[in-house]
Design a protein around this motif. Structure first.
Motif, PDB file in Angstrom:
ATOM      1  N   ALA A 165       0.849  -1.192   0.000  1.00 18.44           N
ATOM      2  CA  ALA A 165       0.000   0.000   0.000  1.00 18.44           C
ATOM      3  C   ALA A 165       0.884   1.241   0.000  1.00 18.44           C
ATOM      4  N   VAL A 166       0.266   2.356  -0.361  1.00 13.58           N
ATOM      5  CA  VAL A 166       0.922   3.670  -0.321  1.00 13.58           C
ATOM      6  C   VAL A 166       0.197   4.553   0.680  1.00 13.58           C
ATOM      7  N   ILE A 167       0.960   5.244   1.515  1.00 10.59           N
ATOM      8  CA  ILE A 167       0.413   6.315   2.349  1.00 10.59           C
ATOM      9  C   ILE A 167       0.846   7.619   1.703  1.00 10.59           C
ATOM     10  N   ALA A 168      -0.114   8.404   1.214  1.00 10.47           N
ATOM     11  CA  ALA A 168       0.178   9.672   0.546  1.00 10.47           C
ATOM     12  C   ALA A 168      -0.146  10.820   1.489  1.00 10.47           C
ATOM     13  N   ALA A 169       0.867  11.611   1.828  1.00  8.68           N
ATOM     14  CA  ALA A 169       0.700  12.736   2.748  1.00  8.68           C
ATOM     15  C   ALA A 169       0.762  14.036   1.969  1.00  8.68           C
ATOM     16  N   ASP A 170      -0.173  14.956   2.249  1.00  6.79           N
ATOM     17  CA  ASP A 170      -0.236  16.181   1.462  1.00  6.79           C
ATOM     18  C   ASP A 170      -0.891  17.293   2.270  1.00  6.79           C
ATOM     19  N   ALA A 171      -0.627  18.525   1.858  1.00  7.18           N
ATOM     20  CA  ALA A 171      -1.365  19.673   2.381  1.00  7.18           C
ATOM     21  C   ALA A 171      -2.728  19.713   1.696  1.00  7.18           C
ATOM     22  N   LEU A 172      -3.760  20.167   2.419  1.00  2.93           N
ATOM     23  CA  LEU A 172      -5.116  20.201   1.899  1.00  2.93           C
ATOM     24  C   LEU A 172      -5.658  21.624   1.894  1.00  2.93           C
ATOM     25  N   ALA A 173      -6.801  21.777   1.252  1.00  5.93           N
ATOM     26  CA  ALA A 173      -7.533  23.044   1.291  1.00  5.93           C
ATOM     27  C   ALA A 173      -8.859  22.818   2.008  1.00  5.93           C
ATOM     28  N   CYS A 174      -9.368  23.843   2.651  1.00  6.60           N
ATOM     29  CA  CYS A 174     -10.655  23.746   3.330  1.00  6.60           C
ATOM     30  C   CYS A 174     -11.512  24.940   2.928  1.00  6.60           C
ATOM     31  N   SER A 175     -12.787  24.915   3.314  1.00  2.00           N
ATOM     32  CA  SER A 175     -13.673  26.035   3.018  1.00  2.00           C
ATOM     33  C   SER A 175     -14.093  26.785   4.279  1.00  2.00           C
ATOM     34  N   ASP A 176     -13.705  26.276   5.439  1.00  2.10           N
ATOM     35  CA  ASP A 176     -14.034  26.896   6.727  1.00  2.10           C
ATOM     36  C   ASP A 176     -12.732  27.330   7.388  1.00  2.10           C
ATOM     37  N   VAL A 177     -12.598  28.620   7.618  1.00  2.00           N
ATOM     38  CA  VAL A 177     -11.353  29.148   8.179  1.00  2.00           C
ATOM     39  C   VAL A 177     -10.995  28.476   9.496  1.00  2.00           C
ATOM     40  N   SER A 178     -12.000  28.089  10.277  1.00  2.00           N
ATOM     41  CA  SER A 178     -11.724  27.493  11.593  1.00  2.00           C
ATOM     42  C   SER A 178     -11.034  26.139  11.475  1.00  2.00           C
ATOM     43  N   ARG A 179     -11.052  25.534  10.300  1.00  2.00           N
ATOM     44  CA  ARG A 179     -10.400  24.232  10.122  1.00  2.00           C
ATOM     45  C   ARG A 179      -8.941  24.350   9.709  1.00  2.00           C
ATOM     46  N   LEU A 180      -8.488  25.547   9.403  1.00  2.00           N
ATOM     47  CA  LEU A 180      -7.088  25.733   9.034  1.00  2.00           C
ATOM     48  C   LEU A 180      -6.188  25.326  10.192  1.00  2.00           C
ATOM     49  N   GLY A 181      -5.357  24.334   9.975  1.00  2.00           N
ATOM     50  CA  GLY A 181      -4.402  23.936  10.997  1.00  2.00           C
ATOM     51  C   GLY A 181      -5.006  23.320  12.236  1.00  2.00           C
ATOM     52  N   THR A 182      -6.266  22.904  12.176  1.00  6.75           N
ATOM     53  CA  THR A 182      -6.896  22.273  13.342  1.00  6.75           C
ATOM     54  C   THR A 182      -7.474  20.905  13.010  1.00  6.75           C
ATOM     55  N   THR A 183      -7.314  20.452  11.780  1.00  4.27           N
ATOM     56  CA  THR A 183      -7.995  19.258  11.286  1.00  4.27           C
ATOM     57  C   THR A 183      -7.019  18.352  10.551  1.00  4.27           C
ATOM     58  N   ILE A 184      -7.156  17.053  10.770  1.00  3.28           N
ATOM     59  CA  ILE A 184      -6.421  16.050  10.001  1.00  3.28           C
ATOM     60  C   ILE A 184      -7.452  15.161   9.316  1.00  3.28           C
ATOM     61  N   GLN A 185      -7.285  14.936   8.021  1.00  3.21           N
ATOM     62  CA  GLN A 185      -8.180  14.007   7.322  1.00  3.21           C
ATOM     63  C   GLN A 185      -7.393  12.791   6.863  1.00  3.21           C
ATOM     64  N   ILE A 186      -7.967  11.618   7.103  1.00  2.00           N
ATOM     65  CA  ILE A 186      -7.431  10.344   6.615  1.00  2.00           C
ATOM     66  C   ILE A 186      -8.514   9.708   5.756  1.00  2.00           C
ATOM     67  N   CYS A 187      -8.137   9.119   4.637  1.00  3.69           N
ATOM     68  CA  CYS A 187      -9.120   8.387   3.840  1.00  3.69           C
ATOM     69  C   CYS A 187      -8.436   7.252   3.097  1.00  3.69           C
ATOM     70  N   ASP A 188      -9.239   6.288   2.675  1.00  2.86           N
ATOM     71  CA  ASP A 188      -8.694   5.137   1.946  1.00  2.86           C
ATOM     72  C   ASP A 188      -9.087   5.159   0.477  1.00  2.86           C
ATOM     73  N   SER A 189      -9.518   6.326  -0.013  1.00  5.11           N
ATOM     74  CA  SER A 189      -9.976   6.447  -1.396  1.00  5.11           C
ATOM     75  C   SER A 189      -8.928   7.082  -2.303  1.00  5.11           C
ATOM     76  N   GLY A 190      -7.734   7.339  -1.761  1.00  2.00           N
ATOM     77  CA  GLY A 190      -6.695   7.971  -2.557  1.00  2.00           C
ATOM     78  C   GLY A 190      -6.796   9.477  -2.522  1.00  2.00           C
ATOM     79  N   ILE A 191      -6.096  10.138  -3.459  1.00  4.58           N
ATOM     80  CA  ILE A 191      -6.030  11.588  -3.446  1.00  4.58           C
ATOM     81  C   ILE A 191      -5.717  12.095  -4.846  1.00  4.58           C
ATOM     82  N   SER A 192      -6.268  13.271  -5.164  1.00  2.00           N
ATOM     83  CA  SER A 192      -5.904  13.984  -6.393  1.00  2.00           C
ATOM     84  C   SER A 192      -5.134  15.221  -5.968  1.00  2.00           C
ATOM     85  N   PRO A 193      -3.798  15.205  -6.048  1.00  5.68           N
ATOM     86  CA  PRO A 193      -3.003  16.340  -5.561  1.00  5.68           C
ATOM     87  C   PRO A 193      -3.456  17.661  -6.194  1.00  5.68           C
TER      88      PRO A 193
END
Length: 282
Positions: A165-193
């Motif tokens: 398996a691959v673990i892909a780590a990346d910076a994300l974008a959010c739409s709620d300012v309060s989530r900046l730097g306060t949230t971690i998301q993990i998923c098993d569906s992959g990622i589109s950088p």
């Protein structure tokens, strides 16, 4: 669908869930929301395909918490639920020279790489080290630096080392300012950088690589149009210039969030290691 967001939790309104979507909550040091999408029917409406999306929310990740050990342990537990047995490739996505986009490479450089140990060391020299899971780490840069799509690079590496398996780590974008730097998301569906900032590259997924892809990341940017829309409820004219906004302490956020996630990955991949063992690596 919210504008420019990588977070599944921002696409779901818990009061009116689409068919095939379930939401559950739990957590100790984190407030954890798990969204399970059972099929591909929500891809067009929610922008998310079939998979499990786990959101861990806490205070400011740029500050060290008194519950740091508990947070790292809980993060490891959540990751371990998605990671199969066998050799793992950890891929740090993003540009290490641009601070809000450097979380992936910073995570990759903090991961304990062990794939070479069984070849380099005999059991007599380092029996404990050679008993660790085989893990390799890669941070190959971005298309503008290398001329190679990230997905092409990772596909070629996977063909050579054949991880489970691959673990892909990346910076994300959010739409709620309060989530900046306060949230971690993990998923098993992959990622589109780059998808959260409309800079979509070739996706990394099981469909593309033939093996599970577990994505993990922290939102570090939100665009100005999204902020205005969330505050006013009004659409923004396409002709109005846009910009990406990042926290003013982004240097500290990038360093500390990447360290926490690397802690979690190391603990998840090597359950025989204690928190103190992993701490000694930093």
């Amino acid at each position: 669908m919210n504008f420019r967001s990588d977070l599944a939790v921002e696409q779901i309104q818990t009061g009116d869930l689409p068919a095939g979507v379930t939401v559950s909550t739990r957590g100790r040091s984190f407030s954890i929301t798990e969204i399970v999408i059972s099929d591909e029917s929500c891809r067009d409406t929610l922008g998310k395909g079939k998979g499990r999306y786990i959101t861990l929310e806490c205070g400011d990740l740029s500050r060290f918490s008194d519950e740091y050990e508990s947070m790292a342990t809980e993060l490891a537990e959540e990751l371990r639920r998605l990671i199969p047995d066998g050799e793992i490739l950890v891929a740090g996505l993003g540009n290490r020279d641009i601070t809000p986009d450097a979380i992936g490479p910073r995570i990759a450089e903090k991961v304990l790489a062990t794939r070479h140990l069984r070849d380099e060391l005999s059991d007599g020299e380092a029996g404990f080290l050679t008993s660790l899971r085989r893990v390799s780490s890669l941070a190959g840069g971005v298309l503008g630096q290398t001329g190679i799509e990230t997905a092409e690079l990772i596909r070629a590496v996977c063909a050579g080392i054949q991880p489970a398996a691959v673990i892909a780590a990346d910076a994300l974008a959010c739409s709620d300012v309060s989530r900046l730097g306060t949230t971690i998301q993990i998923c098993d569906s992959g990622i589109s950088p780059g998808s959260g900032v409309s800079n979509v590259r070739s996706e990394l997924s099981q469909a593309q690589l033939g093996i599970p892809v577990i994505a993990v990341g922290v939102p570090t940017v939100v665009d100005m149009h999204t902020i205005v829309r969330s505050l006013t409820g009004s659409d923004i004219d396409d002709g109005v210039p846009n910009m990406l906004v990042t926290p003013r302490d982004i240097d500290r956020l990038t360093e500390r969030a990447s360290q926490l996630i690397a802690f979690g990955i190391n603990l998840a991949l090597h359950p025989m290691l204690s928190f103190s063992d992993v701490q000694a690596l930093f």
